[in-house]
Design a protein around this motif. Structure first.
Motif, short mmCIF file in Angstrom:
data_model
loop_
_atom_site.label_atom_id
_atom_site.label_comp_id
_atom_site.label_asym_id
_atom_site.label_seq_id
_atom_site.Cartn_x
_atom_site.Cartn_y
_atom_site.Cartn_z
N ALA A 16 146.09 -26.03 31.59
CA ALA A 16 145.77 -27.10 32.75
C ALA A 16 144.37 -27.58 33.29
N TRP A 17 144.59 -26.12 33.83
CA TRP A 17 143.13 -25.78 35.04
C TRP A 17 141.50 -25.75 33.63
N ALA A 21 138.15 -27.08 33.92
CA ALA A 21 137.35 -26.69 33.68
C ALA A 21 136.57 -27.00 32.77
N VAL A 22 136.88 -27.80 31.62
CA VAL A 22 135.97 -27.83 30.73
C VAL A 22 135.57 -29.39 30.69
N ILE A 23 136.43 -30.26 31.41
CA ILE A 23 135.48 -31.83 31.64
C ILE A 23 134.93 -31.71 33.30
N VAL A 24 135.28 -30.51 33.69
CA VAL A 24 133.80 -30.39 34.58
C VAL A 24 132.62 -30.10 34.20
N ALA A 37 124.75 -26.60 40.49
CA ALA A 37 125.69 -25.56 41.14
C ALA A 37 126.96 -25.56 41.84
N ILE A 38 126.84 -26.50 41.93
CA ILE A 38 127.87 -27.24 42.83
C ILE A 38 129.28 -26.99 41.37
N ILE A 39 128.98 -27.97 40.28
CA ILE A 39 129.39 -28.27 39.17
C ILE A 39 130.15 -26.63 38.86
N LEU A 40 128.99 -25.40 38.38
CA LEU A 40 128.73 -24.55 38.22
C LEU A 40 130.17 -23.64 38.71
N THR A 41 130.13 -23.82 39.67
CA THR A 41 130.95 -22.80 40.70
C THR A 41 132.25 -23.36 40.91
N VAL A 42 132.80 -24.45 41.06
CA VAL A 42 133.97 -25.66 40.69
C VAL A 42 134.53 -25.33 38.96
N ALA A 43 134.06 -24.96 38.56
CA ALA A 43 133.89 -24.92 36.93
C ALA A 43 133.72 -23.01 36.44
#
Length: 123
Positions: A16-17, A21-24, A37-43
């Motif tokens: 699920a994670w 990650a793919v969706i984010v 940068a935030i999106i990639l960090t979270v992803a």
């Protein structure tokens, strides 16, 4: 509210994670209003969590162990077959090899009886 969401998210399986990650990543690439940068960090954090889940599930270790057992079984079978072949050659070289040595050079090169060369001195 935050505690309920946090406990729900901590119970998610590793796959699920990986999907999250793919969706984010897909959302972050398409939406310019969100900081990349935030999106990639979270992803990458989600991907890391997913990879940790895969590793801690034991599937990679089991696959490597299974492959190692398979390779060991193949090597043991090759040793067994070589011993059987050698035994057959020991029993048959007195009958088969004289015909092999009477052949011409080209016929000997194309023959499957090249193992007779090992028994030349014993004839």
């Amino acid at each position: 509210m935050f505690a309920a969401v946090s406990s729900y998210l901590s119970d998610l399986p590793w796959w699920a994670w990986a999907i999250i990650a793919v969706i984010v990543i897909a959302y972050g690439v398409q939406n310019d209003r969100v900081g990349k940068a935030i999106i990639l960090t979270v992803a990458f954090g989600l991907i890391g969590t997913g990879l940790y889940g895969i590793w801690s599930s034991g599937v990679p270790q089991a696959a490597v162990g299974s492959f190692a057992r398979h390779v060991a079984r193949i090597e043991a079978e090759e040793v067994r077959v070589a011993a059987i072949r050698k035994e057959g050659q020991e029993q048959a070289f007195r009958v088969v090899c004289p015909d092999y040595f009477e052949q011409g050079w080209l016929d000997r090169q194309l023959s499957t009886l090249s193992w007779c060369n090992d028994y030349r001195e014993r004839l």
